[in-house]
Write a protein that holds these residues in place. Sequence first.
Motif, PDB file in Angstrom:
ATOM      1  N   THR A  92     -31.923 -62.960  20.276  1.00 36.42           N
ATOM      2  CA  THR A  92     -30.626 -62.839  19.606  1.00 36.42           C
ATOM      3  C   THR A  92     -29.495 -62.907  20.617  1.00 36.42           C
ATOM      4  OG1 THR A  92     -31.547 -61.509  17.810  1.00 36.42           O
ATOM      5  CG2 THR A  92     -29.177 -61.352  18.170  1.00 36.42           C
ATOM      6  N   VAL A  93     -29.649 -62.225  21.746  1.00 39.42           N
ATOM      7  CA  VAL A  93     -28.641 -62.281  22.816  1.00 39.42           C
ATOM      8  C   VAL A  93     -28.476 -63.711  23.304  1.00 39.42           C
ATOM      9  CG1 VAL A  93     -28.139 -61.577  25.197  1.00 39.42           C
ATOM     10  CG2 VAL A  93     -28.995 -59.901  23.557  1.00 39.42           C
ATOM     11  N   PHE A  94     -29.583 -64.410  23.514  1.00 42.66           N
ATOM     12  CA  PHE A  94     -29.551 -65.798  23.961  1.00 42.66           C
ATOM     13  C   PHE A  94     -28.797 -66.670  22.954  1.00 42.66           C
ATOM     14  CE2 PHE A  94     -31.410 -70.072  24.007  1.00 42.66           C
ATOM     15  CZ  PHE A  94     -31.224 -70.424  25.343  1.00 42.66           C
ATOM     16  N   ARG A  95     -29.118 -66.496  21.669  1.00 42.87           N
ATOM     17  CA  ARG A  95     -28.472 -67.307  20.627  1.00 42.87           C
ATOM     18  C   ARG A  95     -26.971 -67.030  20.549  1.00 42.87           C
ATOM     19  NH1 ARG A  95     -27.190 -65.782  15.714  1.00 42.87           N
ATOM     20  NH2 ARG A  95     -28.542 -63.934  15.809  1.00 42.87           N
ATOM     21  N   LEU A  96     -26.585 -65.770  20.598  1.00 43.08           N
ATOM     22  CA  LEU A  96     -25.165 -65.420  20.514  1.00 43.08           C
ATOM     23  C   LEU A  96     -24.381 -65.970  21.699  1.00 43.08           C
ATOM     24  CD1 LEU A  96     -25.441 -61.711  19.281  1.00 43.08           C
ATOM     25  CD2 LEU A  96     -24.644 -63.686  17.957  1.00 43.08           C
ATOM     26  N   MET A  97     -24.963 -65.877  22.887  1.00 40.69           N
ATOM     27  CA  MET A  97     -24.287 -66.414  24.067  1.00 40.69           C
ATOM     28  C   MET A  97     -24.125 -67.929  23.960  1.00 40.69           C
ATOM     29  SD  MET A  97     -25.968 -64.144  27.164  1.00 40.69           S
ATOM     30  CE  MET A  97     -24.996 -64.990  28.441  1.00 40.69           C
ATOM     31  N   ASP A 116     -34.338 -65.380  34.387  1.00 42.94           N
ATOM     32  CA  ASP A 116     -33.075 -65.785  34.998  1.00 42.94           C
ATOM     33  C   ASP A 116     -32.660 -67.190  34.560  1.00 42.94           C
ATOM     34  OD1 ASP A 116     -30.887 -65.298  36.984  1.00 42.94           O
ATOM     35  OD2 ASP A 116     -31.823 -67.022  37.963  1.00 42.94           O
ATOM     36  N   LYS A 117     -33.608 -68.101  34.447  1.00 40.89           N
ATOM     37  CA  LYS A 117     -33.273 -69.468  34.036  1.00 40.89           C
ATOM     38  C   LYS A 117     -32.766 -69.489  32.594  1.00 40.89           C
ATOM     39  CE  LYS A 117     -36.457 -71.855  37.151  1.00 40.89           C
ATOM     40  NZ  LYS A 117     -37.630 -72.764  37.260  1.00 40.89           N
ATOM     41  N   MET A 118     -33.377 -68.691  31.764  1.00 42.40           N
ATOM     42  CA  MET A 118     -32.951 -68.585  30.371  1.00 42.40           C
ATOM     43  C   MET A 118     -31.538 -68.009  30.306  1.00 42.40           C
ATOM     44  SD  MET A 118     -35.060 -66.635  27.351  1.00 42.40           S
ATOM     45  CE  MET A 118     -34.554 -66.706  25.631  1.00 42.40           C
ATOM     46  N   TYR A 119     -31.280 -67.024  31.137  1.00 43.78           N
ATOM     47  CA  TYR A 119     -29.947 -66.410  31.193  1.00 43.78           C
ATOM     48  C   TYR A 119     -28.901 -67.426  31.657  1.00 43.78           C
ATOM     49  CZ  TYR A 119     -26.028 -63.859  33.204  1.00 43.78           C
ATOM     50  OH  TYR A 119     -24.764 -63.438  33.544  1.00 43.78           O
ATOM     51  N   GLN A 120     -29.213 -68.171  32.723  1.00 42.49           N
ATOM     52  CA  GLN A 120     -28.264 -69.155  33.233  1.00 42.49           C
ATOM     53  C   GLN A 120     -27.968 -70.232  32.194  1.00 42.49           C
ATOM     54  OE1 GLN A 120     -26.510 -68.953  35.896  1.00 42.49           O
ATOM     55  NE2 GLN A 120     -27.551 -67.172  36.794  1.00 42.49           N
ATOM     56  N   ALA A 121     -28.979 -70.656  31.445  1.00 39.48           N
ATOM     57  CA  ALA A 121     -28.783 -71.654  30.393  1.00 39.48           C
ATOM     58  C   ALA A 121     -27.860 -71.105  29.313  1.00 39.48           C
ATOM     59  CB  ALA A 121     -30.132 -72.056  29.793  1.00 39.48           C
ATOM     60  N   ALA A 122     -28.082 -69.819  28.937  1.00 38.04           N
ATOM     61  CA  ALA A 122     -27.237 -69.198  27.917  1.00 38.04           C
ATOM     62  C   ALA A 122     -25.808 -69.039  28.421  1.00 38.04           C
ATOM     63  CB  ALA A 122     -27.812 -67.834  27.534  1.00 38.04           C
TER      64      ALA A 122
END
Length: 217
Positions: A92-97, A116-122
């Motif tokens: 959900t955090v990923f989608r909202l970002m 970390d890669k998922m975070y950077q993409a978001a």
Amino acid sequence: MNVSKVNNYAGFMNTYEAYKIPKEHELVKNIAEPMETEDGCVLVLTEEASKRLQQDKEKVSEMLMADVQLASAKTQAEGAKKYGEDMGKLLTVFRLMCQGHNVPHSDEKKLMEFDDKMYQAAKNAQMMAQLREKQKQKNEKSQWDEEEEAEFREKMDALNQDVEDATQNMSAGSAAFSEAQKANIVPIETSSADIAAIDSVSSLGGGVVGARVDFTI
């Protein structure tokens, strides 16, 4: 659970017959601290009694181990449930970002620590969405409730304590049962023929000696 659970030995305890062998006899002279009778003999369980004593110990150990396994299963189940919930929140955090929304720093940190890669993409998608839409940035509440997190930690502490208690009780309960078995060792009349039939003896723990048993048969 506490050790009192194994204080009802009726379902596990048997009478264990033992030969009385003079402690100078070749079979027992090298046994350390064996059970001795008042007349200076060493009690040596018959082969059948040796096997039965070991089998009874195993039954008690299995019962106590079941408590450990049950406590561990509850802990693992609760952890797996929480993991699934957290994964849903991270997505959900990923989608909202990615939609350009602002999420609490603590949520961003959880996503970054997870991947970390998922975070950077978001984060990149967030910046691009905000620039593209030129929209008013929407601030989202955290996906994690601090009170719920505190309750979960408290619950897991209690579950882990149950596992520790059950593990300690398994050790204490097995030792208590072994001690109780000694009271059920009954001397029987021993002839020279009986002793001659014994190939060798072995320690069964706690000073209990028995005729060696081949458990592979």
